[in-house]
Design a protein around this motif. Structure first.
Motif, PDB file in Angstrom:
ATOM      1  N   ASN A 143      -3.200  28.115 -96.285  1.00 19.65           N
ATOM      2  CA  ASN A 143      -4.393  28.139 -97.132  1.00 19.65           C
ATOM      3  C   ASN A 143      -4.086  28.531 -98.570  1.00 19.65           C
ATOM      4  N   ASP A 144      -2.812  28.448 -98.969  1.00 21.94           N
ATOM      5  CA  ASP A 144      -2.460  28.899-100.323  1.00 21.94           C
ATOM      6  C   ASP A 144      -2.903  27.929-101.412  1.00 21.94           C
ATOM      7  N   ASN A 145      -3.469  26.776-101.022  1.00 25.97           N
ATOM      8  CA  ASN A 145      -4.012  25.844-102.015  1.00 25.97           C
ATOM      9  C   ASN A 145      -5.526  25.921-102.080  1.00 25.97           C
ATOM     10  N   ARG A 146      -6.102  26.981-101.493  1.00 30.14           N
ATOM     11  CA  ARG A 146      -7.555  27.121-101.484  1.00 30.14           C
ATOM     12  C   ARG A 146      -7.981  28.325-102.310  1.00 30.14           C
ATOM     13  N   LYS A 147      -9.191  28.257-102.833  1.00 30.13           N
ATOM     14  CA  LYS A 147      -9.715  29.318-103.677  1.00 30.13           C
ATOM     15  C   LYS A 147     -10.208  30.497-102.844  1.00 30.13           C
ATOM     16  N   HIS A 148     -10.848  30.226-101.720  1.00 28.64           N
ATOM     17  CA  HIS A 148     -11.406  31.278-100.873  1.00 28.64           C
ATOM     18  C   HIS A 148     -10.574  31.402 -99.597  1.00 28.64           C
ATOM     19  N   VAL A 149      -9.913  32.546 -99.455  1.00 29.77           N
ATOM     20  CA  VAL A 149      -9.039  32.765 -98.304  1.00 29.77           C
ATOM     21  C   VAL A 149      -9.406  34.052 -97.560  1.00 29.77           C
ATOM     22  N   ALA A 150     -10.087  34.977 -98.235  1.00 30.26           N
ATOM     23  CA  ALA A 150     -10.365  36.289 -97.632  1.00 30.26           C
ATOM     24  C   ALA A 150     -11.123  36.157 -96.318  1.00 30.26           C
ATOM     25  N   HIS A 151     -12.076  35.229 -96.255  1.00 30.05           N
ATOM     26  CA  HIS A 151     -12.857  35.092 -95.021  1.00 30.05           C
ATOM     27  C   HIS A 151     -11.988  34.629 -93.856  1.00 30.05           C
ATOM     28  N   VAL A 152     -10.947  33.862 -94.157  1.00 28.66           N
ATOM     29  CA  VAL A 152     -10.025  33.410 -93.110  1.00 28.66           C
ATOM     30  C   VAL A 152      -9.309  34.618 -92.493  1.00 28.66           C
ATOM     31  N   VAL A 153      -8.870  35.525 -93.362  1.00 27.37           N
ATOM     32  CA  VAL A 153      -8.163  36.720 -92.888  1.00 27.37           C
ATOM     33  C   VAL A 153      -9.114  37.650 -92.145  1.00 27.37           C
ATOM     34  N   VAL A 154     -10.343  37.774 -92.623  1.00 23.11           N
ATOM     35  CA  VAL A 154     -11.328  38.628 -91.950  1.00 23.11           C
ATOM     36  C   VAL A 154     -11.567  38.151 -90.522  1.00 23.11           C
ATOM     37  N   PHE A 191     -16.990  30.818 -87.703  1.00 25.67           N
ATOM     38  CA  PHE A 191     -15.919  30.617 -88.679  1.00 25.67           C
ATOM     39  C   PHE A 191     -15.819  29.156 -89.093  1.00 25.67           C
ATOM     40  N   PHE A 192     -15.854  28.244 -88.122  1.00 28.94           N
ATOM     41  CA  PHE A 192     -15.724  26.822 -88.451  1.00 28.94           C
ATOM     42  C   PHE A 192     -16.841  26.381 -89.394  1.00 28.94           C
ATOM     43  N   ALA A 193     -18.060  26.849 -89.137  1.00 25.39           N
ATOM     44  CA  ALA A 193     -19.183  26.490 -90.007  1.00 25.39           C
ATOM     45  C   ALA A 193     -18.990  27.055 -91.409  1.00 25.39           C
ATOM     46  N   LEU A 194     -18.604  28.335 -91.512  1.00 25.86           N
ATOM     47  CA  LEU A 194     -18.412  28.973 -92.811  1.00 25.86           C
ATOM     48  C   LEU A 194     -17.242  28.357 -93.561  1.00 25.86           C
ATOM     49  N   TYR A 208     -14.812  24.767 -97.656  1.00 26.14           N
ATOM     50  CA  TYR A 208     -13.808  23.702 -97.815  1.00 26.14           C
ATOM     51  C   TYR A 208     -14.368  22.498 -98.554  1.00 26.14           C
ATOM     52  N   HIS A 209     -15.645  22.215 -98.366  1.00 23.78           N
ATOM     53  CA  HIS A 209     -16.220  21.020 -98.971  1.00 23.78           C
ATOM     54  C   HIS A 209     -16.874  21.287-100.329  1.00 23.78           C
ATOM     55  N   ARG A 210     -16.686  22.489-100.845  1.00 20.17           N
ATOM     56  CA  ARG A 210     -17.135  22.749-102.214  1.00 20.17           C
ATOM     57  C   ARG A 210     -16.153  22.109-103.197  1.00 20.17           C
ATOM     58  N   GLU A 263     -14.838  22.869-106.047  1.00 22.48           N
ATOM     59  CA  GLU A 263     -13.777  23.637-106.695  1.00 22.48           C
ATOM     60  C   GLU A 263     -12.871  24.358-105.696  1.00 22.48           C
ATOM     61  N   GLU A 264     -13.018  24.103-104.400  1.00 21.13           N
ATOM     62  CA  GLU A 264     -12.294  24.890-103.397  1.00 21.13           C
ATOM     63  C   GLU A 264     -10.793  24.632-103.414  1.00 21.13           C
ATOM     64  N   LEU A 265     -10.376  23.367-103.426  1.00 15.88           N
ATOM     65  CA  LEU A 265      -8.955  23.043-103.349  1.00 15.88           C
ATOM     66  C   LEU A 265      -8.328  23.082-104.734  1.00 15.88           C
ATOM     67  N   LEU A 266      -7.180  23.764-104.838  1.00 19.03           N
ATOM     68  CA  LEU A 266      -6.470  23.831-106.104  1.00 19.03           C
ATOM     69  C   LEU A 266      -5.813  22.488-106.400  1.00 19.03           C
ATOM     70  N   LYS A 267      -5.559  22.226-107.680  1.00 15.93           N
ATOM     71  CA  LYS A 267      -4.983  20.937-108.064  1.00 15.93           C
ATOM     72  C   LYS A 267      -3.556  20.786-107.560  1.00 15.93           C
ATOM     73  N   THR A 268      -2.822  21.893-107.511  1.00 11.95           N
ATOM     74  CA  THR A 268      -1.442  21.843-107.025  1.00 11.95           C
ATOM     75  C   THR A 268      -1.295  22.745-105.810  1.00 11.95           C
ATOM     76  N   ASP A 269      -0.550  22.280-104.818  1.00 16.87           N
ATOM     77  CA  ASP A 269      -0.307  23.045-103.600  1.00 16.87           C
ATOM     78  C   ASP A 269       0.997  23.810-103.767  1.00 16.87           C
ATOM     79  N   PRO A 270       0.960  25.156-103.705  1.00 15.17           N
ATOM     80  CA  PRO A 270       2.190  25.944-103.881  1.00 15.17           C
ATOM     81  C   PRO A 270       3.259  25.645-102.835  1.00 15.17           C
ATOM     82  N   THR A 271       2.865  25.151-101.671  1.00  9.04           N
ATOM     83  CA  THR A 271       3.829  24.858-100.614  1.00  9.04           C
ATOM     84  C   THR A 271       4.115  23.363-100.588  1.00  9.04           C
TER      85      THR A 271
END
Length: 472
Positions: free
Chosen positions: A159-170, A223-226, A231-233, A235-243
């Protein structure tokens, strides 16, 4: 109490050097004031507030803060009750609880840190949900700590190419670090203690499987719903994927899978092996199986460091920072919790007698719903293993009766201890480790109270539903 012939002279010498140390009785929690719980409350509030109010100071000095609260309990306690009683309590906390705890966590942290899932997993809602489901299954067979340490790094990297990751870890903490460990004694320490007390190995999978399936299923659906909403916002996905996508998906450091099996085997061995060889060290009995387990875990840790290629650790961004944070903070917690556990063990005669009395109905029969919430509430802030034992003994302490006539009560105690460890960062050891690893990777995690807003808004309503369905 059995002491080996070789150890006996050394124990006798210790008793001569420290008069009364070996003869000191267990602490009577009914005689303690609730004020002895202030250092424990202090370290909890420090963990909760100082990262918000003084983040730079906390980052550099959290170990000193934990040590200060530990001394704030130990020194007045030694002055009030004498160095002998304080020494017995300190030795017991170290040998019976803290050192085995840190050795096991270090072994799991090191072994899991030597397994690198190469390739670029893309953190879509479907993939993230699948990883959480796999982790939930693994947690009951390799422990919540083992499953958490194995999967948290690849999940964050996916998930390092996404803006919101905290909820995934929670949700990872909710599911993998807690709820997933509810089906076998391998999953979570409270159930392992129950196993050592005589509860059948497969009792929990037979009696709280439906509750576990409901909780994990509901959390995965939420979780899947949230995650889909995020994911479909636009601005969610970054332009470049660090991996990069250049490497094929696979495992590096495969030898650590065998070492992970060795960790599980050593833990099981210490539970099944009954040895008459027991060493009494300043009032704390240390059995041979526990010694063999801990020495074996240390050897496994060094074997992993020696056998794992350096490149694997570099790819995994392996570092000791998260482990050091957990070790330092829990040193303070294990020390300051001593009087709190003693007061709980005093039952209805102790300062927390109202809590213990609340789990019994007017006719004298146990109330499963109250056992579920009392065990869970205390497990959210105290070590869930001794909390389990307190209410296990409050319900009679006879495993044969608890597994049959009082099966709903034992199920409530087991579920409360395991499930509600997810309510706070300190409810279960993997919670804080996962948080530390995530922050080390740049994930902005919720504060202590921020995390409790997540658990209060998502977990507590599910626990209420479970109460009405299974624990009435």
């Amino acid at each position: 109490m059995k002491i080996s012939r070789r150890a006996a002279p050394w124990v006798a010498a210790a008793g001569a050097l420290l008069p009364g140390l070996c003869m000191a009785a267990d602490m009577d929690g009914s005689t303690l004031s609730v004020l002895w719980g202030v250092p424990f409350a202090g370290i909890l509030l420090s963990i909760a507030l100082m990262p918000l109010l003084a983040p730079i100071f906390w980052h550099h000095h959290f170990g000193k803060v934990a040590a200060a609260w530990g001394l704030a309990f130990l020194l007045p306690f030694a002055i009030t009750f004498g160095p002998a009683v304080a020494g017995v309590s300190l030795v017991h906390a170290l040998l019976a609880e803290y050192i085995p705890f840190v050795i096991l966590l270090t072994a799991l942290f090191t072994v899991a840190g030597g397994i690198f899932i190469r390739g670029n997993l893309h953190g879509s809602p479907g993939l993230n949900t699948a990883i959480l489901a796999i982790g939930a299954v693994l947690a009951s067979f390799m422990g919540t700590t083992g499953a958490s340490m194995l999967l948290i790094r690849p999940l964050i990297r996916a998930n390092d190419n996404r803006k919101h990751v905290a909820h995934v870890v929670v949700f990872f903490i909710f599911i993998v670090s807690n709820a997933g460990g509810s089906l076998t004694p391998l999953g979570d320490p409270p159930l392992f203690l129950g196993f050592l007390k005589g509860v059948d190995f497969f009792w929990t999978v037979r009696h709280i499987f439906q509750e576990t399936l409901f909780l994990i299923g509901a959390l995965l659906a939420i979780f899947f719903a949230l995650d889909s909403w995020y994911y479909h916002r636009r601005e969610e996905l970054l332009k470049t994927d660090p991996t990069p996508d250049s490497r094929s998906i696979g495992f590096d450091g495969k030898v650590n899978f065998a070492l992970l099996g060795a960790v599980v085997g050593l833990v099981l061995l210490s539970g099944f092996w009954k040895s008459p060889v027991v060493f009494n060290i300043a009032g704390t009995e240390v059995g041979l199986p526990g010694i063999v387990r801990d020495v074996g875990l240390i050897l496994v840790t060094f074997a992993s460091l020696w056998l794992t290629p350096k490149q694997v650790h570099e790819d995994n961004q392996f570092g000791w920072g998260p482990m050091q944070e957990v070790a330092k903070l829990f040193a303070g917690i294990f020390l300051t919790i001593i009087p709190v556990i003693a007061m709980l063990k005093a039952g209805v005669n102790g300062p927390f007698g109202a809590i213990v009395a609340a789990v019994t109905r007017p006719d004298g029969s146990p109330d499963p719903a109250m056992y579920f919430w009392a065990t869970g509430a205390l497990s959210s802030f105290l070590d869930n293993a001794p909390t389990y034992l307190v209410f296990f003994n409050t319900a009679g302490g006879d495993p044969a009766v608890l597994m049959t006539t009082l099966a709903p009560t034992l199920a409530a105690i087991s579920a409360g201890a395991v499930f509600m460890g997810a309510n706070t960062y300190i409810g279960n050891a993997p919670n804080l480790m996962v948080k530390a690893i995530a922050e080390d990777r740049g994930v902005k995690m919720p504060s202590f109270f921020g995390y409790m807003l997540w658990s209060g808004g998502i977990l507590v309503p599910l626990f209420i539903v479970m109460t009405f369905i299974w624990f009435r």
